[in-house]
Design an enzyme around this catalytic site. Structure first.
Site, PDB file in Angstrom:
ATOM      1  N   LYS A  72       0.797  -1.231   0.000  1.00 57.27           N
ATOM      2  CA  LYS A  72       0.000   0.000   0.000  1.00 57.27           C
ATOM      3  C   LYS A  72       0.836   1.291   0.000  1.00 57.27           C
ATOM      4  O   LYS A  72       0.392   2.313  -0.504  1.00 57.27           O
ATOM      5  CB  LYS A  72      -0.950   0.014   1.197  1.00 57.27           C
ATOM      6  CG  LYS A  72      -2.136  -0.935   1.064  1.00 57.27           C
ATOM      7  CD  LYS A  72      -3.054  -0.743   2.259  1.00 57.27           C
ATOM      8  CE  LYS A  72      -4.298  -1.586   2.137  1.00 57.27           C
ATOM      9  NZ  LYS A  72      -5.269  -1.265   3.195  1.00 57.27           N
ATOM     10  N   ASP A 108     -10.367   3.147   1.710  1.00 52.67           N
ATOM     11  CA  ASP A 108     -10.617   2.728   3.098  1.00 52.67           C
ATOM     12  C   ASP A 108     -11.335   3.837   3.871  1.00 52.67           C
ATOM     13  O   ASP A 108     -12.084   3.555   4.807  1.00 52.67           O
ATOM     14  CB  ASP A 108      -9.299   2.394   3.817  1.00 52.67           C
ATOM     15  CG  ASP A 108      -8.786   1.000   3.475  1.00 52.67           C
ATOM     16  OD1 ASP A 108      -9.585   0.168   2.993  1.00 52.67           O
ATOM     17  OD2 ASP A 108      -7.590   0.751   3.675  1.00 52.67           O
TER      18      ASP A 108
HETATM   19  P1  NAP Z   1      -0.652  -2.275  11.178  1.00 51.47           P
HETATM   20  O1  NAP Z   1      -0.259  -1.235  10.203  1.00 51.47           O
HETATM   21  O2  NAP Z   1       0.237  -3.429  11.453  1.00 51.47           O
HETATM   22  O3  NAP Z   1      -0.931  -1.510  12.585  1.00 51.47           O
HETATM   23  C1  NAP Z   1      -1.327  -2.209  13.728  1.00 51.47           C
HETATM   24  C2  NAP Z   1      -1.345  -1.258  14.933  1.00 51.47           C
HETATM   25  O4  NAP Z   1      -1.785  -2.011  16.064  1.00 51.47           O
HETATM   26  C3  NAP Z   1       0.013  -0.673  15.280  1.00 51.47           C
HETATM   27  O5  NAP Z   1      -0.146   0.639  15.781  1.00 51.47           O
HETATM   28  C4  NAP Z   1       0.496  -1.603  16.398  1.00 51.47           C
HETATM   29  O6  NAP Z   1       1.355  -0.979  17.309  1.00 51.47           O
HETATM   30  C5  NAP Z   1      -0.805  -1.911  17.101  1.00 51.47           C
HETATM   31  N1  NAP Z   1      -0.740  -3.176  17.814  1.00 51.47           N
HETATM   32  C6  NAP Z   1      -0.444  -4.397  17.304  1.00 51.47           C
HETATM   33  N2  NAP Z   1      -0.493  -5.330  18.283  1.00 51.47           N
HETATM   34  C7  NAP Z   1      -0.789  -4.671  19.433  1.00 51.47           C
HETATM   35  C8  NAP Z   1      -0.942  -5.066  20.794  1.00 51.47           C
HETATM   36  N3  NAP Z   1      -0.809  -6.351  21.169  1.00 51.47           N
HETATM   37  N4  NAP Z   1      -1.248  -4.126  21.706  1.00 51.47           N
HETATM   38  C9  NAP Z   1      -1.385  -2.839  21.354  1.00 51.47           C
HETATM   39  N5  NAP Z   1      -1.229  -2.379  20.078  1.00 51.47           N
HETATM   40  C10 NAP Z   1      -0.948  -3.292  19.132  1.00 51.47           C
HETATM   41  O7  NAP Z   1      -2.064  -2.919  10.800  1.00 51.47           O
HETATM   42  P2  NAP Z   1      -3.265  -2.173  10.061  1.00 51.47           P
HETATM   43  O8  NAP Z   1      -3.143  -2.387   8.599  1.00 51.47           O
HETATM   44  O9  NAP Z   1      -3.344  -0.795  10.582  1.00 51.47           O
HETATM   45  O10 NAP Z   1      -4.526  -3.063  10.531  1.00 51.47           O
HETATM   46  C11 NAP Z   1      -5.029  -2.968  11.861  1.00 51.47           C
HETATM   47  C12 NAP Z   1      -6.301  -3.814  11.975  1.00 51.47           C
HETATM   48  O11 NAP Z   1      -7.319  -3.274  11.133  1.00 51.47           O
HETATM   49  C13 NAP Z   1      -6.116  -5.279  11.520  1.00 51.47           C
HETATM   50  O12 NAP Z   1      -6.874  -6.092  12.374  1.00 51.47           O
HETATM   51  C14 NAP Z   1      -6.723  -5.301  10.119  1.00 51.47           C
HETATM   52  O13 NAP Z   1      -7.226  -6.561   9.772  1.00 51.47           O
HETATM   53  C15 NAP Z   1      -7.859  -4.285  10.289  1.00 51.47           C
HETATM   54  N6  NAP Z   1      -8.264  -3.667   9.011  1.00 51.47           N
HETATM   55  C16 NAP Z   1      -9.564  -3.833   8.609  1.00 51.47           C
HETATM   56  C17 NAP Z   1      -9.996  -3.233   7.444  1.00 51.47           C
HETATM   57  C18 NAP Z   1     -11.427  -3.417   7.003  1.00 51.47           C
HETATM   58  O14 NAP Z   1     -11.755  -3.157   5.837  1.00 51.47           O
HETATM   59  N7  NAP Z   1     -12.323  -3.798   7.893  1.00 51.47           N
HETATM   60  C19 NAP Z   1      -9.108  -2.463   6.663  1.00 51.47           C
HETATM   61  C20 NAP Z   1      -7.792  -2.306   7.104  1.00 51.47           C
HETATM   62  C21 NAP Z   1      -7.376  -2.920   8.297  1.00 51.47           C
HETATM   63  P3  NAP Z   1       2.949  -0.804  17.001  1.00 51.47           P
HETATM   64  O15 NAP Z   1       3.014   0.145  15.842  1.00 51.47           O
HETATM   65  O16 NAP Z   1       3.469  -0.275  18.269  1.00 51.47           O
HETATM   66  O17 NAP Z   1       3.437  -2.174  16.634  1.00 51.47           O
END
Ligand code: NAP
Length: 291
Positions: A72, A108
């Protein structure tokens, strides 16, 4: 599915891995419903091969494509034009062909706000709290701005990443309403929260028994808060169940997924698309994976 011929137009999604993507089922259901001569395919492309893949797409006349993890951000440098939304977020999930070359945007944001816009609430007096500061949180910030939220608070576990996140919005008109917080501040932050969004993967299958909320945070939740989890498997997540027990209104991530896909398909086809058909196709996939 209708037969594929030499005239069939090509759409798709690039990811690595991509085999679990739910997008082909959603898009192909909509295409079949409309009776169009298109097909939407998943393409596993490694980060090292992204540039070559895009050049290949150009050569074979692909109409448009989605991008998922890990492409992305990397796609940004390969595009001729980027929409202001994608520019602000720093990520593109939808690309289409223009006379000037490939153009990218990020649907998104539309996906995220769609279920909230359907709630007939005035969001302009609302304070939103976003758990997580990753890629999805960036689209959520842009969505909250579009809704007109008066305050946006972002909660993360890494002080340096939070500072970088805040800095990245520095030159935007809404920088003043965005604050960042560490998790131990959440009990206080949640007290003044109307919309609480989980943008972390905490609680996602197979870790269904996990929640980003501690008892001390839950004790401060106000009834009537809107709880939004971007996760769509499981549904509801433990986060949503806990929030509902506190009188919150729950929204899971499936509608965001449908609506971001519908917004992309609308761009490629230049016509309205059957959102309900896409919703049903997604649900059928989710149900078959759950059983
Ligand atoms: P990402 O870029 O990897 O970001 C994840 C975030 O969560 C980071 O800030 C990370 O913190 C934090 N995190 C991870 N594990 C954690 C924990 N155990 N405790 C506290 N914070 C934690 O992922 P993303 O792309 O943003 O996606 C996030 C979620 O949204 C996923 O579940 C994904 O499936 C969902 N999503 C859904 C859609 C939809 O269409 N419904 C679209 C996009 C994403 P650090 O940076 O400190 O590691």
């Amino acid at each position: 599915m209708q037969s594929i011929t030499g005239r069939t137009k090509l759409l798709g999604v690039i990811g690595y891995p991509v085999e679990h993507s739910l997008s082909p089922a959603m898009h192909n259901a909509a295409i079949a419903h409309l009776g169009l001569d298109y097909v939407y395919l998943p393409f596993p492309v490694s980060p090292q091969k992204l540039k070559e893949a895009i050049a290949g797409f150009e050569a074979i006349g692909v109409v448009g494509f989605n991008l998922t993890i890990p492409h992305k951000q990397a796609i940004l440098t390969l595009l001729a034009q980027i929409s202001p939304a994608a520019e602000a977020i720093g990520a593109v999930n939808t690309v289409w062909r223009t006379e000037a070359g490939w153009k990218g945007t990020n649907t998104d944001v539309e996906g995220f706000i769609a279920p909230l816009q359907g709630m007939s609430r005035d969001w302009s007096q609302s304070a939103a709290t976003i758990l997580g500061n990753g890629g999805a949180a960036r689209a959520v910030v842009a969505g909250c701005v579009e809704l007109g939220c008066r305050e946006i608070r972002v909660v993360g576990r890494d002080r340096a990443k939070l500072a970088q996140f805040q800095q990245s919005w520095h030159n935007t008109p809404f920088a003043g309403c965005l604050t960042v917080h560490l998790w131990d501040e959440l009990p206080e932050v949640v007290l003044q929260t109307d919309l609480l969004i989980n943008a972390t993967p905490v609680g996602m299958a197979p870790h269904r028994d996990r929640s980003p909320l501690t008892p001390s945070v839950l004790a401060q939740v106000r009834g009537g808060t809107v709880a939004y989890d971007l996760i769509y498997t499981p549904s509801p997540t433990l986060f949503l169940q806990q929030m509902q027990e506190k009188g919150a209104i729950a929204i899971d991530g499936s509608e965001m997924l449908v609506q971001q896909g519908a917004a992309a398909l609308q761009i490629w086809l230049q016509r309205s698309v059957p959102v309900e058909i896409m919703r049903q196709a997604l649900q059928a996939q989710l149900d078959s994976r759950a059983s």
